[in-house]
Design an enzyme around this catalytic site. Structure first.
Site, mmCIF file in Angstrom:
data_model
loop_
_atom_site.group_PDB
_atom_site.id
_atom_site.type_symbol
_atom_site.label_atom_id
_atom_site.label_comp_id
_atom_site.label_asym_id
_atom_site.label_seq_id
_atom_site.Cartn_x
_atom_site.Cartn_y
_atom_site.Cartn_z
ATOM 1 N N LYS A 72 -51.144 -4.877 29.445
ATOM 2 C CA LYS A 72 -51.352 -3.425 29.540
ATOM 3 C C LYS A 72 -51.522 -2.908 30.977
ATOM 4 O O LYS A 72 -51.213 -1.755 31.247
ATOM 5 C CB LYS A 72 -52.554 -2.999 28.690
ATOM 6 C CG LYS A 72 -52.268 -3.066 27.194
ATOM 7 C CD LYS A 72 -53.399 -2.500 26.380
ATOM 8 C CE LYS A 72 -53.127 -2.702 24.900
ATOM 9 N NZ LYS A 72 -54.096 -2.027 24.037
ATOM 10 N N ASP A 108 -53.588 4.561 23.233
ATOM 11 C CA ASP A 108 -54.838 4.020 22.665
ATOM 12 C C ASP A 108 -55.901 5.102 22.791
ATOM 13 O O ASP A 108 -56.680 5.344 21.870
ATOM 14 C CB ASP A 108 -55.314 2.788 23.456
ATOM 15 C CG ASP A 108 -54.474 1.555 23.165
ATOM 16 O OD1 ASP A 108 -53.936 1.451 22.048
ATOM 17 O OD2 ASP A 108 -54.349 0.688 24.063
#
Ligand code: ATR
Length: 290
Positions: A72, A108
């Site tokens: 990420k 997210d």
């Protein structure tokens, strides 16, 4: 089963491992539900091959990707543009195809915000306790600060990590709302009821009897507890919140809405609430069956 043909657009998940992901289930369901000609597949990417994977995906005309552990942060180097929030957070979980490459987003966080809203929880003018100052706690602290929380008490076992994050978030967001606290010093916080976001991995299956804070006295101060974990369905944190009369939620809606946000970005569409709810039911069945 939808037919895959010459016009079908491909999307997928870059990560390692990717074998247990539920993302294909959500995206393929949404594509079918909305009549969008897109398919979603897992891409297991070996260490050292991330950059070639991203560039290769672009060459293969891949519409967009999600990115998961452990890439990420690293993936940001392979992108041609970054959304503001993703840049501040320093983590990207969604790649959107643009001219010459991919632009990175962090759904997210937008997904967590949407999940909270769907439960009627608003961050504006709210005093929030965030448990945990790892990568996830950091992103959650950002989200709270950016969305108008009046105070964010960042509680962590290791105070230095919380202090570092508090300083960084306050500086980047231009606020002083984030404060670092030692986990066990919660009893020195102003005596009132808080929204608490549990952002550590403590309590995750199979260690379901663990929780970051055991003290009942802490849970008396919780009006709503949001655990980012969704396996087990009800974590020990959630049980303790409920025992003291608070509302408790697991992280499955965050998983749902991070996918919905990514799907909307890729397909430039709006997923109707009813379709999102159907996808949630599928996820719920899959999780409780595990
Ligand atoms: P992530 O990037 O997924 O957030 P991480 O960086 O490993 O993962 O962070 C995990 C968080 O859980 C940290 O806040 C960690 O606290 P420390 O900074 O003190 O290590 C917290 N954590 C993990 N195990 C814990 C435990 N048994 N008790 C309290 N906090 C714990």
């Amino acid at each position: 089963m939808r037919e895959i043909n010459g016009k079908t657009r491909t999307s997928g998940l870059i990560g390692n491992p990717v074998e247990h992901t539920m993302s294909p289930m959500i995206h393929n369901f949404l594509a079918e539900e909305l009549g969008i000609d897109m398919t979603y597949v897992p891409f297991h990417v070996e260490k050292g091959a991330l950059d070639t994977a991203v560039k290769g995906a672009y060459s293969l005309n891949v519409l967009g990707c999600n990115v998961t552990v452990p890439y990420k942060s690293d993936v940001m180097e392979s992108l041609v543009a970054l959304d503001d929030i993703a840049e501040k957070i320093g983590a990207v979980n969604t790649l959107v195809r643009v001219e010459g490459g991919y632009k990175g987003y962090n759904t997210d966080i937008t997904g967590l915000l949407r999940a909270l809203k769907s439960e009627g929880i608003v961050l504006e003018n709210e005093e929030v306790i965030v448990l945990g100052a790892g990568g996830v706690g950091r992103a959650v602290a950002f989200m709270c600060a950016v969305n108008g929380a009046s105070k964010v008490y960042l509680l962590n076992r290791t105070i230095e990590k919380a202090e570092h994050i508090a300083e960084e978030v306050n500086c980047k967001v231009g606020t002083q709302c984030v404060e670092a606290w030692r986990m066990e010093e919660y009893d020195k916080l102003p005596d009132k009821k808080y929204l608490v976001i549990q952002a550590t991995s403590v309590g995750l299956f199979p260690k379901v009897d663990e929780v970051v804070l055991e003290d009942e006295a802490f849970y008396k101060r919780v009006k709503a507890g949001y655990d980012l974990i969704y396996t087990p369905w009800e974590t020990k944190f959630m049980k303790l919140v409920k025992k003291q009369g608070g509302q408790a939620y697991n992280g499955l809606k965050m998983l749902l809405f991070q996918a919905v946000d990514a799907f909307e970005l890729w397909n430039e569409c709006k997923v109707p609430d009813e379709s999102a709810y159907k996808a949630y039911e599928l996820l719920q069945q899959a999780v409780t069956k595990r």
